[in-house]
Scaffold this motif. Structure first.
Motif, PDB file in Angstrom:
ATOM      1  N   VAL A 156       0.841  -1.201   0.000  1.00 21.18           N
ATOM      2  CA  VAL A 156       0.000   0.000   0.000  1.00 21.18           C
ATOM      3  C   VAL A 156       0.877   1.252   0.000  1.00 21.18           C
ATOM      4  N   ARG A 157       1.930   1.241   0.818  1.00 21.79           N
ATOM      5  CA  ARG A 157       2.831   2.407   0.862  1.00 21.79           C
ATOM      6  C   ARG A 157       3.487   2.639  -0.497  1.00 21.79           C
ATOM      7  N   GLU A 158       3.808   1.534  -1.194  1.00 20.86           N
ATOM      8  CA  GLU A 158       4.418   1.680  -2.528  1.00 20.86           C
ATOM      9  C   GLU A 158       3.503   2.456  -3.476  1.00 20.86           C
ATOM     10  N   ILE A 159       2.192   2.180  -3.400  1.00 19.84           N
ATOM     11  CA  ILE A 159       1.253   2.911  -4.261  1.00 19.84           C
ATOM     12  C   ILE A 159       1.085   4.355  -3.775  1.00 19.84           C
ATOM     13  N   LEU A 160       0.999   4.529  -2.460  1.00 15.10           N
ATOM     14  CA  LEU A 160       0.834   5.893  -1.928  1.00 15.10           C
ATOM     15  C   LEU A 160       1.968   6.809  -2.393  1.00 15.10           C
ATOM     16  N   LYS A 161       3.144   6.228  -2.627  1.00 19.07           N
ATOM     17  CA  LYS A 161       4.299   7.014  -3.085  1.00 19.07           C
ATOM     18  C   LYS A 161       4.065   7.680  -4.435  1.00 19.07           C
ATOM     19  N   LEU A 162       3.057   7.220  -5.183  1.00 24.13           N
ATOM     20  CA  LEU A 162       2.773   7.876  -6.465  1.00 24.13           C
ATOM     21  C   LEU A 162       2.368   9.344  -6.257  1.00 24.13           C
ATOM     22  N   TRP A 163       1.859   9.684  -5.091  1.00 20.45           N
ATOM     23  CA  TRP A 163       1.528  11.098  -4.824  1.00 20.45           C
ATOM     24  C   TRP A 163       1.833  11.561  -3.411  1.00 20.45           C
ATOM     25  N   ARG A 164       2.075  10.657  -2.474  1.00 22.93           N
ATOM     26  CA  ARG A 164       2.340  11.055  -1.103  1.00 22.93           C
ATOM     27  C   ARG A 164       3.846  11.101  -0.845  1.00 22.93           C
ATOM     28  N   PRO A 165       4.313  11.734   0.225  1.00 19.68           N
ATOM     29  CA  PRO A 165       3.555  12.606   1.115  1.00 19.68           C
ATOM     30  C   PRO A 165       3.015  13.815   0.353  1.00 19.68           C
ATOM     31  N   SER A 166       1.824  14.244   0.722  1.00 18.68           N
ATOM     32  CA  SER A 166       1.255  15.418   0.064  1.00 18.68           C
ATOM     33  C   SER A 166       1.819  16.675   0.739  1.00 18.68           C
ATOM     34  N   PRO A 167       1.871  17.778  -0.015  1.00 19.76           N
ATOM     35  CA  PRO A 167       2.480  18.987   0.558  1.00 19.76           C
ATOM     36  C   PRO A 167       1.598  19.672   1.598  1.00 19.76           C
ATOM     37  N   LEU A 168       2.233  20.226   2.618  1.00 20.02           N
ATOM     38  CA  LEU A 168       1.553  21.165   3.523  1.00 20.02           C
ATOM     39  C   LEU A 168       1.991  22.566   3.097  1.00 20.02           C
ATOM     40  N   TYR A 169       1.027  23.423   2.828  1.00 17.47           N
ATOM     41  CA  TYR A 169       1.334  24.787   2.390  1.00 17.47           C
ATOM     42  C   TYR A 169       1.193  25.767   3.541  1.00 17.47           C
ATOM     43  N   ARG A 170       2.111  26.699   3.628  1.00 22.83           N
ATOM     44  CA  ARG A 170       1.887  27.902   4.434  1.00 22.83           C
ATOM     45  C   ARG A 170       1.290  28.933   3.486  1.00 22.83           C
ATOM     46  N   ALA A 171       0.074  29.398   3.821  1.00 27.10           N
ATOM     47  CA  ALA A 171      -0.671  30.263   2.906  1.00 27.10           C
ATOM     48  C   ALA A 171      -0.255  31.728   3.050  1.00 27.10           C
ATOM     49  N   HIS A 172       1.033  31.978   2.762  1.00 24.90           N
ATOM     50  CA  HIS A 172       1.559  33.351   2.899  1.00 24.90           C
ATOM     51  C   HIS A 172       0.710  34.381   2.153  1.00 24.90           C
ATOM     52  N   ARG A 173       0.348  34.030   0.906  1.00 25.95           N
ATOM     53  CA  ARG A 173      -0.344  35.020   0.075  1.00 25.95           C
ATOM     54  C   ARG A 173      -1.766  35.262   0.585  1.00 25.95           C
ATOM     55  N   LEU A 174      -2.428  34.203   1.053  1.00 20.67           N
ATOM     56  CA  LEU A 174      -3.774  34.366   1.616  1.00 20.67           C
ATOM     57  C   LEU A 174      -3.716  35.217   2.889  1.00 20.67           C
ATOM     58  N   GLU A 175      -2.722  34.961   3.728  1.00 24.87           N
ATOM     59  CA  GLU A 175      -2.564  35.772   4.950  1.00 24.87           C
ATOM     60  C   GLU A 175      -2.427  37.249   4.593  1.00 24.87           C
ATOM     61  N   THR A 176      -1.628  37.527   3.558  1.00 28.27           N
ATOM     62  CA  THR A 176      -1.421  38.925   3.148  1.00 28.27           C
ATOM     63  C   THR A 176      -2.724  39.545   2.638  1.00 28.27           C
ATOM     64  N   VAL A 177      -3.435  38.802   1.814  1.00 26.85           N
ATOM     65  CA  VAL A 177      -4.696  39.302   1.268  1.00 26.85           C
ATOM     66  C   VAL A 177      -5.681  39.614   2.403  1.00 26.85           C
TER      67      VAL A 177
END
Lengths: 451, 451
Positions: free
Chosen positions: A69-90
């Protein structure tokens, strides 16, 4: 240069899923059969793989993720965590905003996290075919992807009106080799019965579930799969929260409040359960499920035993419900149009450990467009619910001056939902909330327990 | 656990673009005006920002990427390089296959890499509005995203038939705040002229270019932007190849052959140019542009001066061309339906440094479906051209036993192209290749140079 994305190596994909049942103050109530007695593993084995039934009932805190299962998850995981700098500014807020982006999977949402595990366990149980139901197609496409990767045939009963109006997720399922049928179909007794009364029936999720379950129950080589609600589905989704914890640790941060969209509960469970033990240990963290005002299961439903499907084929589940025959209006966040909720999420909400709020459709699209313009990604309508709540919280922080850390799940992208954005931008979209009388009426039909 | 994705930190986003002109054996031929004399920077300044004109003509090897541009690129870059383990297994090939996935951008393709840079340079030049043309909408959506991020108004002239038939990329552009007009429109002389002859004209890329250029030339606050062909566009796309080099170094690998889809040349230039100096230094690396047999610019066109647009408004470019009035059939890889090619790509092909092959539409979809089933991601029809060539090479390696390292660009996802997959899967799709006579006829209309 300050980081925008907090990334993990593939080796940091969790090795174990986290089972929240081990840390709940009270064990969840059992599922009940038509006789009012608890459902046994044997009863479930007609349509579910043995390991999945074991996970459904397990009280073990950590459950190992199979290497396959982990081998398949590697096709897209780990997924990114974003810091929403631009949203905070807006927003001009002192709050810090983070979002975990699950739209990087090939199906464009978090759904494959569980689909891959379910396909794997069915494969090793010797199962050759999987059935499922899908509305707009998010879960159906996830299962089609996963089934194909493990060499299983997949048959998806797709609500007929969606099959005809939303052909692109259907094409996606077919590209991955799945068979997609408009439901009601002529292949099942449930479908035949409905078509005999109404040959033009547009279908419903409840009918599609009945067809998929009936077929799985009647064929030995075939099992049924579900994309939310059940304990094992939420278990598989905890990779989301487990990764997020690690990612926040890397930047030395911790959330004051987490928002996730809530339909059946797979986003809420997936993101929030791994933070739950901290809360029990005294951490001041708020965990807030966000649902649509047009399907306000937690905020206006009743905590009672009810069926998981519309026609009463499933066991009875103790959950918040609007009544199993409640039909929510056709809002664009199709993944949140469910009359009930996960038993685990329901109980934790009932005990005051999780919170819930409801937001109206127009406000969610307003938030989604604001988010798109700031951060680029166009979110799925479901995700817009969490975004809406996160923006409101960030604006409260602006007023209060609090430097809170806000985290939310961006559960998928909106590339298959542009029609909804089109309607919003052209002013055609409206709020479709139900008056109290209608909600009350549906709650009159809760099943009586003959215990 | 062997890695599937090779990732870079945000700090590893290239700091400079690579300008291939510095390493070309012969300088590219100048663009010519209607009088047959080289176009001057002054002539270009009516519609392009000064820094972009400088980049268009620069011979400097490395050009610094402004920090403001890198900050935006961080929203999705560095993009992942995948080792296609599962595809290799399915093909049973001894070859190693890598692909660089550009579909992670919010617009779903590589196009924003240049759109962000173009928006930035126009912003600092004091420009308030940008115009452009778009067919299916890939470039238009990239520019809408980028313009919005820098606070510029964007007006997109979208070929009318696509505007009506493909509403979802239009909705995407509108979500990011762009104004999208069906072309021909009544807002320009070019549009009015065409509508006066044919009120129901379905439009073409050539007409849309004329409208966008006319508007930019007539307004001081407005500039024009292009998504491929020009030197500065290919320059901005070199982040693709530069990142890929670093990623391959991390796993100690180097490509024997690179494939990229080829329309105007932005994928070919973006991926291959950063490997070109190695080839000049004696490395045995093959660089292969892959184009559709229905628009075989490099493989069956003529190396001659021709217009960049259909109606002859642009300067003359020395390039491979099928004739500026050649209209390719309506294949689904809309991004590859261009009669000409980048001057840089054309010259390098003419000198035998780049190779080119053409593949028919059905074969590309067959390859794309095979790829989707192995790797999960459903590719854009343009990307399927590179996949098709890469699979053929891997199968040749299977026969020969060679352990080649194959690299290709997966330029975008196919979530907006599911109609094309639908037609392929239902057997409706056909190959639409032009007979030699038609190709020869279009080549009779090449402009005469009055030099």
């Amino acid at each position: 240069m300050v980081n925008t994305k907090i990334l993990l190596d593939e080796a940091e994909i969790p090795t174990h899923w986290y089972n929240v049942i081990a840390d709940m103050p009270n064990p969840p109530a059992p599922y009940l059969g038509p006789d009012g007695k608890p459902v046994t593993p044997e009863m479930m084995s007609a349509i579910f793989a043995p390991e999945l039934i074991e996970q459904e009932m397990s009280t073990q805190r950590w459950i190992q993720i199979p290497q396959e299962v982990r081998e398949i998850l590697k096709l897209w995981r780990p997924s990114p965590l974003y810091r929403a700098h631009r949203l905070e500014t807006v927003l001009n807020t002192p709050a810090k905003i983070y979002y975990k982006y699950e739209g990087v999977s090939p199906a464009g949402s978090h759904k494959p996290n569980s689909a891959v595990a379910q396909a794997y366990y069915n494969k090793i149980a010797g199962i050759k075919r999987l059935t499922t139901e899908t509305g707009a197609g998010q879960w159906g496409s996830a299962l089609s992807l996963a089934g194909n990767l493990f060499g299983l045939e997949v048959r998806v009963y797709m609500v007929k009106v969606s099959y005809e109006q939303k052909p692109f997720r259907r094409s996606m399922m077919q590209t991955w080799g799945a068979e997609v049928l408009p439901s009601p179909s002529n292949l099942t007794q449930a479908g035949q019965q409905i078509l005999s009364h109404d040959p033009n029936c547009p279908g419903s999720l409840g009918i599609a579930i009945s067809e998929a379950v009936e077929e799985a129950a009647s064929r030995r080589d075939t099992n049924y799969t579900l994309g939310s609600v059940l304990n094992h589905v939420l278990l598989h989704q905890t990779v989301i929260g487990l990764e997020t914890r690690k990612q926040l640790e890397k930047v030395g941060d911790y959330p004051d409040v987490i928002f996730a969209p809530c339909g059946g509960g797979s986003n809420v469970g997936g993101m929030m359960f791994p933070f739950l033990a901290d809360k029990a240990a005294g951490k001041a963290i708020r965990l807030v499920a966000v649902e649509p005002t047009s399907c306000p299961t937690l905020t206006r439903g009743q905590f009672a035993y009810d069926y998981g499907d519309s026609v009463g084929l499933t066991p009875l589940i103790l959950m918040y419900t609007l009544g199993h025959d409640f039909v929510p209006p056709g809002i664009h966040a199709g993944g949140l149009r469910y009359h009930g909720d996960s038993a685990l999420v329901s109980q934790l909400y009932h005990e005051g450990i999780l919170e819930a709020i409801a937001v109206p459709q127009l406000a969610t699209f307003k938030a989604g467009v604001l988010f798109s313009k700031a951060e680029g990604i166009i979110p799925a309508p479901e995700s817009n619910h969490a975004i809406c709540a996160a923006i409101d919280e960030a604006l409260r922080c602006k007023t209060s001056g609090e430097q809170k850390t806000i985290l939310f799940t961006l559960s998928g992208h909106g590339h298959f939902d542009m029609l909804a954005y089109d309607k919003y931008l052209s002013g055609e979209l409206v709020d479709q909330d139900y008056p109290e009388e209608i909600l009350q009426a549906a709650l009159q039909n809760l099943p009586k327990i003959h215990g």
